[in-house]
Design a protein around this motif. Structure first.
Motif, PDB file in Angstrom:
ATOM      1  N   GLU A   1       1.065  10.077  -4.357  1.00 28.91           N
ATOM      2  CA  GLU A   1       0.479   9.712  -4.236  1.00 28.91           C
ATOM      3  C   GLU A   1       0.255   8.052  -4.526  1.00 28.91           C
ATOM      4  N   ALA A   2       2.173   7.623  -5.239  1.00 32.08           N
ATOM      5  CA  ALA A   2       2.556   7.189  -5.750  1.00 32.08           C
ATOM      6  C   ALA A   2       3.391   5.568  -4.652  1.00 32.08           C
ATOM      7  N   ARG A   3       3.161   6.515  -4.301  1.00 35.41           N
ATOM      8  CA  ARG A   3       4.498   5.948  -1.989  1.00 35.41           C
ATOM      9  C   ARG A   3       2.960   6.234  -1.467  1.00 35.41           C
ATOM     10  N   ILE A   4       2.541   6.577  -1.229  1.00 36.52           N
ATOM     11  CA  ILE A   4       2.061   5.764  -0.395  1.00 36.52           C
ATOM     12  C   ILE A   4       1.104   4.929  -0.581  1.00 36.52           C
ATOM     13  N   LEU A   5      -0.094   4.758  -2.054  1.00 29.98           N
ATOM     14  CA  LEU A   5      -0.246   3.824  -2.482  1.00 29.98           C
ATOM     15  C   LEU A   5       0.210   2.539  -2.772  1.00 29.98           C
ATOM     16  N   SER A   6       1.595   2.367  -2.838  1.00 29.00           N
ATOM     17  CA  SER A   6       1.883   1.373  -3.689  1.00 29.00           C
ATOM     18  C   SER A   6       2.746   0.904  -1.785  1.00 29.00           C
ATOM     19  N   SER A   7       2.216   1.569  -0.547  1.00 25.63           N
ATOM     20  CA  SER A   7       2.575   1.191   0.033  1.00 25.63           C
ATOM     21  C   SER A   7       1.080   0.025   1.041  1.00 25.63           C
ATOM     22  N   PHE A   8       0.154   0.225   0.243  1.00 25.83           N
ATOM     23  CA  PHE A   8      -0.987  -0.681   0.715  1.00 25.83           C
ATOM     24  C   PHE A   8      -0.942  -2.165  -0.193  1.00 25.83           C
ATOM     25  N   ALA A   9      -1.774  -3.038   0.263  1.00 27.43           N
ATOM     26  CA  ALA A   9      -1.888  -4.437  -0.388  1.00 27.43           C
ATOM     27  C   ALA A   9      -3.170  -3.760  -1.240  1.00 27.43           C
ATOM     28  N   GLN A  10      -3.732  -4.361  -1.965  1.00 25.93           N
ATOM     29  CA  GLN A  10      -5.229  -3.680  -2.796  1.00 25.93           C
ATOM     30  C   GLN A  10      -6.425  -3.855  -1.263  1.00 25.93           C
ATOM     31  N   ASN A  11      -7.149  -3.050  -1.222  1.00 29.88           N
ATOM     32  CA  ASN A  11      -8.538  -2.811  -0.373  1.00 29.88           C
ATOM     33  C   ASN A  11      -9.942  -2.252  -1.044  1.00 29.88           C
ATOM     34  N   ARG A  12     -10.474  -2.520  -0.161  1.00 28.26           N
ATOM     35  CA  ARG A  12     -11.591  -2.000  -0.687  1.00 28.26           C
ATOM     36  C   ARG A  12     -12.890  -0.701  -0.434  1.00 28.26           C
ATOM     37  N   PHE A  13     -10.747  -0.416   0.583  1.00 29.04           N
ATOM     38  CA  PHE A  13     -11.583   1.225   1.339  1.00 29.04           C
ATOM     39  C   PHE A  13     -11.021   2.278   0.472  1.00 29.04           C
ATOM     40  N   LEU A  14      -9.769   2.305  -0.621  1.00 37.10           N
ATOM     41  CA  LEU A  14      -9.236   2.885  -1.169  1.00 37.10           C
ATOM     42  C   LEU A  14      -9.160   3.073  -3.149  1.00 37.10           C
TER      43      LEU A  14
END
Length: 361
Positions: free
Chosen positions: A65-78
């Motif tokens: 989960e840390a690896r997946i989420l750190s691949s995204f910029a902060q956004n309004r979908f997640l």
């Protein structure tokens, strides 16, 4: 992959009173969630691996989960990852955005303090927001397949916008060949898990589409994905039986009155949900098709402006006349698949607009 802030474990322990049960707001097979207020006043959710997994030395889900989420910029979908830490045993701890609106599962199935189920306009908005979150994942580069889309993993922020959470089972796909040769064993939650997903080679975005279809049925019916008091217990099989008997609208949640101008839209949403949950994987729509379909059902943003303008100017006058059947005509602009703008006229009861029953963005 963006750099993650590293929080001091001492600060997190202080903010949760050493992770006391009084701060526990969620618990699952993969971890526990604690509500915490940091020294700067920010309210966050802290996710720790479950004791069972720690004993087994298996913290792969929280690391994933840390690896997946750190691949995204902060956004309004997640539900965004704000940073990480490590406990005294060296296990990863996640610091997440806090979602004060709770989870979709509770909103649909648990009545607390006399709270009422969400109205139909809100349910339709939820459906679009959830679909957009899944679309965001499927269109990311690399592509992400969530594998555990369910009402318990859909949370609401302070503005009651739906966000997708829990990426412990998610799979990152860099190429079509990697998708075809996936070695990830099938995983998910019973009731939402695609029955076609039986081997690693069956991993597909259509697995998420099936799960989304189950959530959409759950939103519309107000019943659980698996309910042993119902025959059949599966929401998909139950809804399929209703379709075969031509009792489509009987699926809809009877706890909430259906505005008459929304009946056709909800019917089409049900048809879409059944397409998503089809036993024929190839016949399921893509998530992009789903978003397009759902958007076609919706009134545009300016309907809200009309409602507010009329209400502000005529509040006193209309208060005594809301029982009348005065109508206004609105023009709803829609975008076709080719990007052309079309116009569609429809009459809406003014009293329904003022009551907030019209579906808005």
């Amino acid at each position: 992959m963006r750099a993650m802030k590293e929080f001091r474990q001492g600060e997190l322990e202080e903010a949760t009173q050493n992770f006391s049960r009084s701060h526990l707001i969620g618990k699952g097979s993969h971890g526990c969630i604690y509500k915490a207020t940091l020294k700067n006043g920010q309210i966050v959710a802290i996710k720790t691996p479950s004791l069972g997994l720690c004993k087994l030395q298996d913290t792969s889900k929280i690391e994933n989960e840390a690896r997946i989420l750190s691949s995204f910029a902060q956004n309004r979908f997640l539900v965004n990852l704000l940073g990480t830490s490590h406990d005294s045993a060296g296990h990863r701890v996640l610091v997440m955005e806090h979602m004060p609106g709770g989870m979709l599962h509770d909103l649909l199935h648990i009545t607390i303090g006399g709270s009422s189920p969400p109205p139909w306009c809100k349910r339709a908005t939820m459906a679009v927001q959830i679909a957009r979150a899944v679309q965001f994942l499927h269109e990311s580069k690399p592509m992400i397949i969530h594998r555990d889309i369910k009402s318990e993993n859909i949370l609401f922020d302070a503005k009651l916008n739906a966000r997708l959470a829990d990426f412990g089972l998610s799979v990152c796909i860099n190429s079509p060949s990697q998708l075809a040769n996936s070695v990830s064993l099938p995983a998910g939650t019973i009731g939402y898990l695609d029955p076609c997903y039986t081997t690693p080679g069956k991993l597909s975005t259509k697995n998420d589409v099936f799960s989304f279809g189950v959530v959409l049925l759950e939103i519309i019916s107000g019943t659980k994905a698996i309910d042993v008091s119902r025959a059949p217990a599966s929401i998909v099989e139950w809804a399929r039986g209703m379709f075969e008997k031509d009792q489509v609208m009987e699926i809809c949640d009877k706890k909430v009155k259906m505005p008459r101008h929304m009946e056709d839209m909800i019917r089409r949403m049900l048809v879409l949900a059944m397409r998503c949950a089809s036993s024929d994987e190839e016949s399921r729509p893509s998530i992009t098709e789903i978003v397009t379909e759902l958007e076609r059902f919706r009134f545009p943003l300016w309907a809200n402006k009309i409602r507010n303008l009329v209400h502000l100017k005529n509040q006193k006058k209309l208060a005594s006349k809301r029982s009348s059947t005065t109508t206004i005509t609105v023009v709803a602009t829609t975008t076709t698949g080719g990007g052309h703008i079309g116009a569609q006229k429809g009459k809406i009861l003014l009293r329904e607009i003022l009551a907030g029953d019209v579906l808005l963005h």
